[in-house]
Design an enzyme around this catalytic site. Sequence first.
Site, mmCIF file in Angstrom:
data_model
loop_
_atom_site.group_PDB
_atom_site.id
_atom_site.type_symbol
_atom_site.label_atom_id
_atom_site.label_comp_id
_atom_site.label_asym_id
_atom_site.label_seq_id
_atom_site.Cartn_x
_atom_site.Cartn_y
_atom_site.Cartn_z
ATOM 1 N N ARG A 93 -2.444 1.368 -3.516
ATOM 2 C CA ARG A 93 -2.135 -0.028 -3.237
ATOM 3 C C ARG A 93 -2.365 -0.268 -1.756
ATOM 4 O O ARG A 93 -2.593 0.666 -0.994
ATOM 5 C CB ARG A 93 -0.723 -0.421 -3.671
ATOM 6 N N ASP A 120 -2.976 -9.293 2.630
ATOM 7 C CA ASP A 120 -3.810 -9.028 1.460
ATOM 8 C C ASP A 120 -4.950 -10.029 1.327
ATOM 9 O O ASP A 120 -5.973 -9.724 0.722
ATOM 10 C CB ASP A 120 -2.953 -9.045 0.201
ATOM 11 N N LYS A 164 2.754 -9.386 1.101
ATOM 12 C CA LYS A 164 3.823 -9.011 0.177
ATOM 13 C C LYS A 164 4.942 -10.045 0.170
ATOM 14 O O LYS A 164 5.317 -10.574 1.211
ATOM 15 C CB LYS A 164 4.383 -7.643 0.563
#
Length: 358
Positions: free
Chosen positions: A54, A246, A257
Site C-alpha cells: 500500500r 495519494d 488517508k
Amino acid sequence: MREQLLAAEQVRAIEWRDGALHLLDQRALPFEETWLSYSTAAAVAEAIRDMVVRGAPAIGISAAYAVVLAVRVRLAAGGDWRAALEEDFALLAASRPTAVNLFWALNRMRERLERVKEDDVALAVLEAEALGIHQSDRDANLTMAQLGVELIRKHQGNLQNLLTHCNAGALATGGFGTALGVIRAAYLEGLVERVYADETRPWLQGSRLTAWELAADGIPVTVNVDSAAAHLMKTRGITWVIVGADRIAANGDVANKIGTYQLAVNAMHHGVRFMVVAPSSTIDMSMEHGDDIPIEERAASELLELGGKRVVGEITALNPVFDVTPADLIDFLVTEKGVIDRPDTAKMAQLMCRKRLH
C-alpha cells in the site's frame, strides 16, 4: 546530506529478483517480516487490493512490475498477446481507485510497450522500464527529503515536534519515503525532538508501520489516537504536520488517508505548518479539483470487526479510505520538481512544466 540519506536507507518493501516480484507483507507488520513472491499480474492485483502492498508510489511500482509478469505469461501463450494483455491492464487498474500513481505507472508501461515493435525484445524493454520507474521513485524520495528539511530549518530551526498521519515512508514508496523521508532527513540534521504518529484507523498504518519504521531508525516516536491530534497541537508544541498524498488535483487539493483533512483544519487553527510531500507522479492534472477525485470505500467489516470478531451490534458503517484537503489549507507542497507554497492552479501548472531538480 544525500550521502547521509543513502547510508540511512534500511527498510525496503519491494524487490524484483529472479524474474519475480517480492513484496514485504505489510499486513503482518510489525510482528512478522514476511516476504511474498508473485509471478502473475492477477496475483499482484490481489496483493494491491488486499493491502499486502500500500502507499501510492509503492502501488504504482508494483503495478509496473506486474505488467512485466503479464507480458511474460502472454508471450508464452502465443497468439495475439498484445490484445490479451488488455485484460491484465484492466485487472490492475481496478485494484485500487484513488491512488493515481497506479494509473500513471500503467500508462507509462503501456506507452513504452506501444513503441516496441519486435516481440522478441518486448519483455526486456518492459522490465527495464519497470526498474526505471522504481529507481526514479527512489531518487525522487531523496530529492524531496532535502527540499523538505530546508523548509523546516528555514521556518523554525530549533528542535521540532512533528506530527504525521498514516504511513508515507519506505514501506509506501520505492525508497526512503515521502513524508517520512523529510522526517528522517530532519532527524539526521538534529532538528527533531519527537515524532507523533496518528494510529490511523482502521488499518493502523501509523501505529503498525510508521512507528515501526521510525523506531528502527532510532527516531523518538509516540503513537496517539487520531482524535488526539488537536490536543497535541495545543499542548505538545507541534510545529509541523507532514503527510504524503495519494492523488493531487490540478488546483492543489490533496487526497490522502482519511483524517488528513481534519488535521489540516486543526493545524490552521493552532498555527501549525502543514506540509504535503509527494512525487509529481501523484499529481493528476486531469482532475480540476479535489471533488473530482474518486474516493475509495472499503468494507464495513474493517470498522465493525476486530480480529475477525464483530465488536458492535447489527448496524451499518461508513468506511471511506481517503478524504480531500483543500489547497488553501496547505502551506507547502514538496515534490522532486520543487516546492510550492500555498498551491493553486497557476502554481501547479508551472510546477508540472519543470524538469526534476536532480
